[in-house]
Write an enzyme that holds these catalytic residues in place. Structure first.
Site, PDB file in Angstrom:
ATOM      1  CG  ASP A   1     -21.040  85.246  37.660  1.00 15.14           C
ATOM      2  OD1 ASP A   1     -21.256  86.049  36.538  1.00 15.14           O
ATOM      3  OD2 ASP A   1     -20.475  85.833  38.565  1.00 15.14           O
TER       4      ASP A   1
ATOM      5  CE1 TYR B   1     -15.041  90.691  43.459  1.00 20.63           C
ATOM      6  CE2 TYR B   1     -15.826  91.185  41.172  1.00 20.63           C
ATOM      7  CZ  TYR B   1     -15.619  91.648  42.576  1.00 20.63           C
ATOM      8  OH  TYR B   1     -15.996  92.811  42.971  1.00 20.63           O
TER       9      TYR B   1
ATOM     10  CE  LYS C   1     -17.478  92.072  33.706  1.00 23.02           C
ATOM     11  NZ  LYS C   1     -16.980  93.261  34.328  1.00 23.02           N
TER      12      LYS C   1
HETATM   13  N1  HOZ Z   1     -14.495  93.789  38.732  1.00 27.02           N
HETATM   14  C1  HOZ Z   1     -13.620  94.107  37.262  1.00 27.02           C
HETATM   15  C2  HOZ Z   1     -12.731  93.164  36.610  1.00 27.02           C
HETATM   16  N2  HOZ Z   1     -13.207  91.892  36.882  1.00 27.02           N
HETATM   17  C3  HOZ Z   1     -13.011  95.399  37.610  1.00 27.02           C
HETATM   18  C4  HOZ Z   1     -13.712  96.548  37.508  1.00 27.02           C
HETATM   19  C5  HOZ Z   1     -13.188  97.748  37.574  1.00 27.02           C
HETATM   20  O1  HOZ Z   1     -12.030  98.098  38.223  1.00 27.02           O
HETATM   21  O2  HOZ Z   1     -13.504  98.956  36.911  1.00 27.02           O
END
Ligand code: HOZ
Length: 433
Positions: A240, A145, A268
């Site tokens: 990534d 992802y 992050k």
């Molecule tokens: N994309 C996030 C986990 N890999 C989740 C983000 C969220 O739901 O706050």
């Protein structure tokens, strides 16, 4: 444990005005059932919900909170920055400072552009890769992802896998046909794509340690193979490192596995919990973006002073702590060993994958989990039951089998031991279910 009534009411209220009651799907608890806990506040390794329940938190906002929540350094930096102004749409010296820190931590990144999220970073990096190579195709991996940009929502992990929509409606056939999918940890699948389309592949994008199908480390030779194939065909290798950057080692996965990608994307940790992303790499490539080059990318809030201040505070704090990453490794290994022991004692088989402070316990009889096929064969229902048992015991892990959980610097030995006791007790509660 108090009831979760206020959270339930808050969810009902939210669902009237926010699709699904949440602003990002995984937090809806759809994969594990029940209603999400609504957070009131957080401190160190704890989050507290609006019913007053306190949890030892291993979500850590999905990675940014490497120092734990509301660290003094970050709060002070943000407060100070806010008093000077929350956005200017003009350059500041702090942006240069954060860029300097990033390039110092990650030597393959010679120059770096700040954006507002990991999604923005990967979308921008892909456009740049296409513009630079003058090729159209992208190779990504099944179950990986890279944010919710159209080109990446093909065989995607994280929320897309959690909610069973790895190929999202709304992505046009034309866009989807420019994304080729290989299997993580399987170089043969990458070779065959390159043999067929090599002259038109702009880039391979990879989570060097997969975090968005749960934690799946690269097998020996996998990343090396990607480097060799992309070099052979003149395609760019994009790491990534939105999740792994500044987390699993000072220089991220590329330091741990000794691979130098052409470009890297971040998010992050470099925002300390504020909205931030970044993409960077070889100067020669980055020179092609606007205003120096013809490839356009922009943003009013890019390099936002609050986010930048938070990011600087996090990276400076990490630099100021001797052996920061060794300490993180020890804490995380202790937790992981404890979960393995709890699995053995409770006779609930698990494969616990861990790289640095990223951990996923997979509910499976298999010996190892090395790709998306292995991941989706795991017992999601058992994970869901386990998640709720843990939640009732005051421990908050990722609400999906397809995600990583994170240890922070703020987790003490005592909290880790307490967590292990709760893991053991929660595993016993789901045995036989
Ligand atoms: N994309 C996030 C986990 N890999 C989740 C983000 C969220 O739901 O706050």
């Amino acid at each position: 444990m108090n009831s979760m009534e206020k959270s339930a009411q808050a969810f009902t209220r939210a669902a009237r005005v926010i699709p699904g009651g949440v602003n990002s799907p995984v937090r809806s608890f759809k994969n594990v059932g029940g209603t999400p806990v609504f957070i009131h506040s957080a401190k160190g390794p704890y989050v507290t919900d609006i019913d007053g329940n306190r949890y030892i938190d291993y979500v850590g906002s999905w990675g940014p909170m490497i120092l734990g929540h509301t660290s003094e350094a970050v709060v002070e930096a943000v407060q100070k920055a806010a008093r000077r102004g929350t956005s200017f749409g003009a350059p500041t010296e702090d942006e240069t400072e954060l860029a300097e820190l990033i390039t110092r931590f990650v030597p393959s990144v010679e120059t770096v552009r700040l954006v507002n999220s990991g999604t923005e970073a990967t979308m921008s990096a892909l456009r740049l890769a296409r513009g630079y190579t003058q090729r159209d195709l992208l190779v990504k991996f099944q179950g990986s992802y890279h944010g919710h940009g159209d080109s990446f929502l093909i065989a995607a992990g994280s929320g897309a896998a959690t909610l069973g929509v790895p190929d999202s409606p709304g992505v046009t056939k034309a866009t989807a046909s420019d994304t080729l999918v290989a299997m993580y940890n399987d170089l043969d699948t990458v070779w065959s794509l390159f043999k067929k389309h090599g002259g038109n592949i702009a880039a391979v994008i990879v989570e060097p340690v997969s975090g968005n199908m749960g934690v799946v480390p690269p097998e020996k030779g996998f990343l090396e193979g990607l480097r060799a194939i992309t070099e052979q065909y003149g395609a760019l290798l994009i790491f990534d490192e939105v999740m792994t950057g500044f987390r699993i080692a000072r220089g991220g996965a590329q330091q741990l596995y000794h691979i130098k990608p052409d470009m890297t994307t971040f998010g992050k940790v470099i925002g300390g919990g504020l909205p931030v992303g970044a993409y960077g790499g070889k100067r020669e490539i980055l020179e092609k973006i606007s205003p120096n080059g013809p490839i356009y990318q922009a943003g009013t809030l890019s390099g936002n002073p609050l986010a930048t201040a938070a990011g600087i505070a996090v990276l400076r704090t990490i630099e100021s702590i001797e052996n920061f990453y060794e300490i993180m490794e020890e804490k995380s290994a202790r937790l992981c060993d404890g979960i393995n022991a709890a699995s053995y004692e409770s006779e609930v088989p698990l494969v616990v994958n861990r790289v640095g402070s990223m951990i996923t316990p997979f509910f499976t009889d298999a010996q190892r989990i090395k790709d998306y096929g292995d991941v989706i064969a795991c017992d999601k229902e058992k994970y869901a039951a386990f998640f709720h048992q843990l939640l009732q015991r005051g421990v908050y892990i990722a609400p999906s089998q397809f995600e990583a959980s994170f240890v922070s610097y703020a987790h003490t030995d005592e909290q880790i031991h307490r967590s292990i006791d709760q893991f053991r007790s929660a595993l016993k509660a789901v045995r036989g279910k």
